[in-house]
Design a protein around this motif. Structure first.
Motif, PDB file in Angstrom:
ATOM      1  N   SER A  87       0.720  -1.398   0.182  1.00 36.88           N
ATOM      2  CA  SER A  87       0.127  -0.231   0.072  1.00 36.88           C
ATOM      3  C   SER A  87       0.848   1.512  -0.006  1.00 36.88           C
ATOM      4  O   SER A  87       0.399   2.191  -0.614  1.00 36.88           O
ATOM      5  N   THR A  88       1.968   1.120   0.657  1.00 34.67           N
ATOM      6  CA  THR A  88       2.805   2.450   0.772  1.00 34.67           C
ATOM      7  C   THR A  88       4.505   2.059   0.731  1.00 34.67           C
ATOM      8  O   THR A  88       4.788   1.225   0.989  1.00 34.67           O
ATOM      9  N   HIS A  89       4.981   3.057   0.220  1.00 34.54           N
ATOM     10  CA  HIS A  89       6.613   2.965   0.142  1.00 34.54           C
ATOM     11  C   HIS A  89       7.274   2.586   1.409  1.00 34.54           C
ATOM     12  O   HIS A  89       8.067   1.707   1.423  1.00 34.54           O
ATOM     13  N   ASN A  90       6.609   3.029   2.661  1.00 31.31           N
ATOM     14  CA  ASN A  90       7.081   2.989   3.854  1.00 31.31           C
ATOM     15  C   ASN A  90       6.754   1.299   4.089  1.00 31.31           C
ATOM     16  O   ASN A  90       7.755   0.815   4.959  1.00 31.31           O
ATOM     17  N   ILE A  91       5.882   0.681   3.651  1.00 31.12           N
ATOM     18  CA  ILE A  91       5.585  -0.744   3.960  1.00 31.12           C
ATOM     19  C   ILE A  91       6.974  -1.445   3.275  1.00 31.12           C
ATOM     20  O   ILE A  91       7.271  -2.361   3.824  1.00 31.12           O
TER      21      ILE A  91
END
Length: 66
Positions: free
Chosen positions: A43-47
């Motif tokens: 879902s996100t780059h941080n994931i």
């Protein structure tokens, strides 16, 4: 977004699969056992960066493609 993790060692299969599957924000995990690939949505780059750091911290040699 879609990512592929390629393991350099087939012995790592179970741990990497569990690590990816249990990461919040990851879905639709597909496993290609023959080529040691794990394909999934995130879902996100941080994931994906958190997952990368976790696998590296455990000493796994993996390649990320996204």
């Amino acid at each position: 977004m879609k990512a592929i993790v390629i393991s350099k060692n087939a012995k790592e299969y179970t741990f990497i699969k569990d690590c990816i599957a249990n990461t919040k924000g990851v879905s639709n995990l597909e496993v290609d056992i023959i080529n040691n690939k794990f394909i999934f949505d995130f879902s996100t780059h941080n994931i994906i960066e958190g997952l990368r750091e976790k696998l590296i911290a455990f000493g796994f040699v993996v390649e990320f493609i996204y």
